[in-house]
Scaffold this motif. Structure first.
Motif, PDB file in Angstrom:
ATOM      1  N   TYR A 102     -15.452 -12.553 -16.345  1.00 46.19           N
ATOM      2  CA  TYR A 102     -16.573 -11.960 -17.094  1.00 46.19           C
ATOM      3  C   TYR A 102     -17.274 -10.699 -16.336  1.00 46.19           C
ATOM      4  O   TYR A 102     -17.566  -9.827 -16.950  1.00 46.19           O
ATOM      5  CB  TYR A 102     -17.583 -13.050 -17.283  1.00 46.19           C
ATOM      6  N   ALA A 103     -17.422 -10.739 -14.875  1.00 48.51           N
ATOM      7  CA  ALA A 103     -17.929  -9.916 -14.234  1.00 48.51           C
ATOM      8  C   ALA A 103     -17.172  -8.452 -14.187  1.00 48.51           C
ATOM      9  O   ALA A 103     -17.720  -7.346 -14.588  1.00 48.51           O
ATOM     10  CB  ALA A 103     -18.093 -10.370 -12.640  1.00 48.51           C
ATOM     11  N   LYS A 104     -15.857  -8.669 -14.312  1.00 49.98           N
ATOM     12  CA  LYS A 104     -15.125  -7.264 -14.399  1.00 49.98           C
ATOM     13  C   LYS A 104     -15.467  -6.696 -16.121  1.00 49.98           C
ATOM     14  O   LYS A 104     -15.571  -5.586 -15.976  1.00 49.98           O
ATOM     15  CB  LYS A 104     -13.555  -7.688 -14.650  1.00 49.98           C
ATOM     16  N   GLY A 105     -15.651  -7.457 -16.894  1.00 53.46           N
ATOM     17  CA  GLY A 105     -15.886  -6.924 -18.316  1.00 53.46           C
ATOM     18  C   GLY A 105     -17.184  -6.180 -18.409  1.00 53.46           C
ATOM     19  O   GLY A 105     -17.365  -5.263 -18.800  1.00 53.46           O
ATOM     20  N   ILE A 106     -18.390  -6.982 -17.567  1.00 49.11           N
ATOM     21  CA  ILE A 106     -19.530  -6.590 -17.728  1.00 49.11           C
ATOM     22  C   ILE A 106     -19.834  -5.271 -16.652  1.00 49.11           C
ATOM     23  O   ILE A 106     -20.263  -4.250 -17.404  1.00 49.11           O
ATOM     24  CB  ILE A 106     -20.477  -7.616 -17.114  1.00 49.11           C
ATOM     25  N   ALA A 107     -18.867  -5.153 -15.806  1.00 50.96           N
ATOM     26  CA  ALA A 107     -18.858  -4.061 -15.203  1.00 50.96           C
ATOM     27  C   ALA A 107     -18.342  -2.883 -15.919  1.00 50.96           C
ATOM     28  O   ALA A 107     -19.007  -1.893 -15.576  1.00 50.96           O
ATOM     29  CB  ALA A 107     -18.147  -4.274 -13.722  1.00 50.96           C
ATOM     30  N   LEU A 108     -17.337  -3.071 -16.548  1.00 50.79           N
ATOM     31  CA  LEU A 108     -16.897  -1.966 -17.419  1.00 50.79           C
ATOM     32  C   LEU A 108     -17.820  -1.420 -18.321  1.00 50.79           C
ATOM     33  O   LEU A 108     -17.965  -0.196 -18.637  1.00 50.79           O
ATOM     34  CB  LEU A 108     -15.512  -2.354 -18.340  1.00 50.79           C
ATOM     35  N   LEU A 109     -18.359  -2.344 -19.198  1.00 50.36           N
ATOM     36  CA  LEU A 109     -19.429  -2.232 -20.400  1.00 50.36           C
ATOM     37  C   LEU A 109     -20.902  -1.715 -19.635  1.00 50.36           C
ATOM     38  O   LEU A 109     -21.674  -1.341 -20.515  1.00 50.36           O
ATOM     39  CB  LEU A 109     -19.505  -3.301 -21.233  1.00 50.36           C
ATOM     40  N   ARG A 110     -20.868  -2.155 -18.403  1.00 46.26           N
ATOM     41  CA  ARG A 110     -22.335  -2.133 -17.858  1.00 46.26           C
ATOM     42  C   ARG A 110     -23.477  -2.635 -18.663  1.00 46.26           C
ATOM     43  O   ARG A 110     -24.540  -2.336 -18.907  1.00 46.26           O
ATOM     44  CB  ARG A 110     -22.873  -0.591 -17.619  1.00 46.26           C
ATOM     45  N   HIS A 111     -22.987  -3.770 -19.152  1.00 48.82           N
ATOM     46  CA  HIS A 111     -24.005  -4.757 -20.078  1.00 48.82           C
ATOM     47  C   HIS A 111     -23.088  -6.133 -20.316  1.00 48.82           C
ATOM     48  O   HIS A 111     -22.266  -6.164 -20.205  1.00 48.82           O
ATOM     49  CB  HIS A 111     -23.731  -3.806 -21.816  1.00 48.82           C
ATOM     50  N   CYS A 112     -24.309  -7.040 -20.308  1.00 47.60           N
ATOM     51  CA  CYS A 112     -24.050  -8.473 -20.518  1.00 47.60           C
ATOM     52  C   CYS A 112     -24.611  -8.865 -21.654  1.00 47.60           C
ATOM     53  O   CYS A 112     -25.610  -9.087 -21.609  1.00 47.60           O
ATOM     54  CB  CYS A 112     -24.306  -9.149 -19.349  1.00 47.60           C
ATOM     55  N   PRO A 113     -23.921  -9.248 -22.914  1.00 49.35           N
ATOM     56  CA  PRO A 113     -24.389  -9.824 -24.026  1.00 49.35           C
ATOM     57  C   PRO A 113     -24.834 -11.206 -23.745  1.00 49.35           C
ATOM     58  O   PRO A 113     -24.373 -11.968 -22.836  1.00 49.35           O
ATOM     59  CB  PRO A 113     -23.019  -9.845 -24.706  1.00 49.35           C
ATOM     60  N   ASP A 114     -25.845 -11.620 -24.350  1.00 50.33           N
ATOM     61  CA  ASP A 114     -26.716 -12.725 -24.027  1.00 50.33           C
ATOM     62  C   ASP A 114     -25.812 -13.923 -24.013  1.00 50.33           C
ATOM     63  O   ASP A 114     -25.718 -15.030 -23.345  1.00 50.33           O
ATOM     64  CB  ASP A 114     -27.735 -12.871 -24.935  1.00 50.33           C
ATOM     65  N   PRO A 115     -24.686 -14.029 -25.259  1.00 49.64           N
ATOM     66  CA  PRO A 115     -24.069 -15.180 -25.157  1.00 49.64           C
ATOM     67  C   PRO A 115     -22.998 -15.310 -23.973  1.00 49.64           C
ATOM     68  O   PRO A 115     -22.795 -16.770 -23.558  1.00 49.64           O
ATOM     69  CB  PRO A 115     -23.187 -14.884 -26.390  1.00 49.64           C
ATOM     70  N   VAL A 116     -22.576 -14.374 -23.404  1.00 46.61           N
ATOM     71  CA  VAL A 116     -21.566 -14.319 -22.373  1.00 46.61           C
ATOM     72  C   VAL A 116     -22.678 -14.772 -21.118  1.00 46.61           C
ATOM     73  O   VAL A 116     -22.259 -15.790 -20.381  1.00 46.61           O
ATOM     74  CB  VAL A 116     -21.073 -13.080 -22.018  1.00 46.61           C
ATOM     75  N   GLN A 117     -23.849 -14.352 -20.939  1.00 47.37           N
ATOM     76  CA  GLN A 117     -24.836 -14.530 -19.939  1.00 47.37           C
ATOM     77  C   GLN A 117     -25.160 -16.083 -19.836  1.00 47.37           C
ATOM     78  O   GLN A 117     -24.994 -16.768 -19.057  1.00 47.37           O
ATOM     79  CB  GLN A 117     -26.026 -13.798 -19.754  1.00 47.37           C
TER      80      GLN A 117
END
Ligand code: ASP
Ligand code: MG
Length: 297
Positions: A102-117
């Motif tokens: 998840y962290a890798k994906g968030i770092a790429l997007l610079r965004h963390c969708p609420d359902p993921v968080q």
């Protein structure tokens, strides 16, 4: 329903204390244990999310979690067999791997969708449930986990959902019909929306989880186990001579928590008052103390 907060699960000795208390209660009654994440874990998870969102190095936060989880699992010996320990380590490894992905994906997007968080921040509670269930089973007790996403039904926001009490009652009845262990161990903080996705009940929401499942299961009592003897007339850290209060009405407790008393999450009393279930604040470090009783006597 017995709820234990993060300070009651801060280290291996505290986990053992909680298992002792649960084992003792289970002699007289079936129970639901609602657990928080071990102390510090939710903040570490938040730090992980925030670092990834800002493109900073999230590995240190993940390493901290790895260290804390491993320590708890390893020091649970001699409570657990080698096999149980290996299984827990494996499950923990998978949880940490999921967080890293998840962290890798968030770092790429610079965004963390609420359902993921919501999924990420609930990891600490899932860990507590896995470890506690293993500890209780190792004692030969009839313990099993109860999936809070399935039974604690909620509506609203992924990170700050509110209880859906009628749906919780129905979901609990359905789970019970399929068979319930004597000690059902359940994650606090995590609930399930109508679409069955996990949603969090807000910071410090495990008290609220306990209240929701107590109302949904028509529990005899909802006990909130913490690290103080109960509710005081003022914050004992700030006011010398603050007195322990032995009984409060629902209205008084609600007022205190809304005005900032840290001992109880403000949303906790609502479901209990509605269902007429008393709430008792108890001290894990001093289990024989009577605590503070809220509601009906
Ligand atoms: N672990 C969550 C938090 O720290 C929920 C709780 O402990 O009540 O906010
Ligand atoms: Mg708390």
């Amino acid at each position: 329903v017995l709820k234990f907060g993060g300070s009651s699960l801060a280290n291996p000795a505290r986990f053992k204390d909680v298992a002792d208390i649960a084992a003792q209660y289970a002699r007289d009654t079936p129970l639901i244990l609602v657990l928080s994440a071990p102390q510090g874990v939710t903040n570490a998870l938040l730090a992980l999310v925030s670092a990834a969102q800002h493109g900073a190095d999230w590995q240190p936060a993940l390493d901290r979690l790895h260290t804390q989880f491993s320590h708890l699992v390893e020091q649970a010996v001699p409570g657990l067999s080698d096999y149980q320990q290996k299984q827990l380590q494996l499950a923990t490894q998978q949880q940490l791997q999921a967080l890293a992905d998840y962290a890798k994906g968030i770092a790429l997007l610079r965004h963390c969708p609420d359902p993921v968080q919501a999924r990420m921040l609930g990891t600490g509670e899932q860990f507590s449930v896995a470890l506690m269930t293993a500890l209780l089973k190792a004692r030969g007790l009839d313990a099993g986990s109860l999936d809070s996403t399935r039974v604690v039904r909620s509506q609203g926001d992924y990170l700050n959902a509110g209880a859906d009490l009628p749906a919780t009652r129905a979901a609990f009845a359905a789970a019970k019909a399929q068979g319930m262990p004597r000690i059902a161990v359940m994650a606090g903080f995590i609930s399930g929306l109508a679409n069955d996705e996990p949603a969090l009940l807000g910071r410090n929401g495990s008290d609220y989880s306990a209240a929701i499942i107590a109302a949904g299961s028509q529990a005899e009592v909802c006990e909130i186990w913490t690290d103080v003897d109960g509710v005081y007339s003022a914050d004992p850290r700030q006011v010398k001579g603050a007195k322990l209060v032995d009984a409060l009405s629902y209205a008084e407790a609600m007022e205190l928590s809304y005005f900032g008393a840290k001992v109880l999450h403000p949303k906790t009393i609502g479901p209990l008052a509605q269902a007429g279930i008393p709430c008792v604040i108890k001290n894990t470090l001093n289990p024989s103390a009577a605590g503070t009783r809220i509601g009906i006597d």
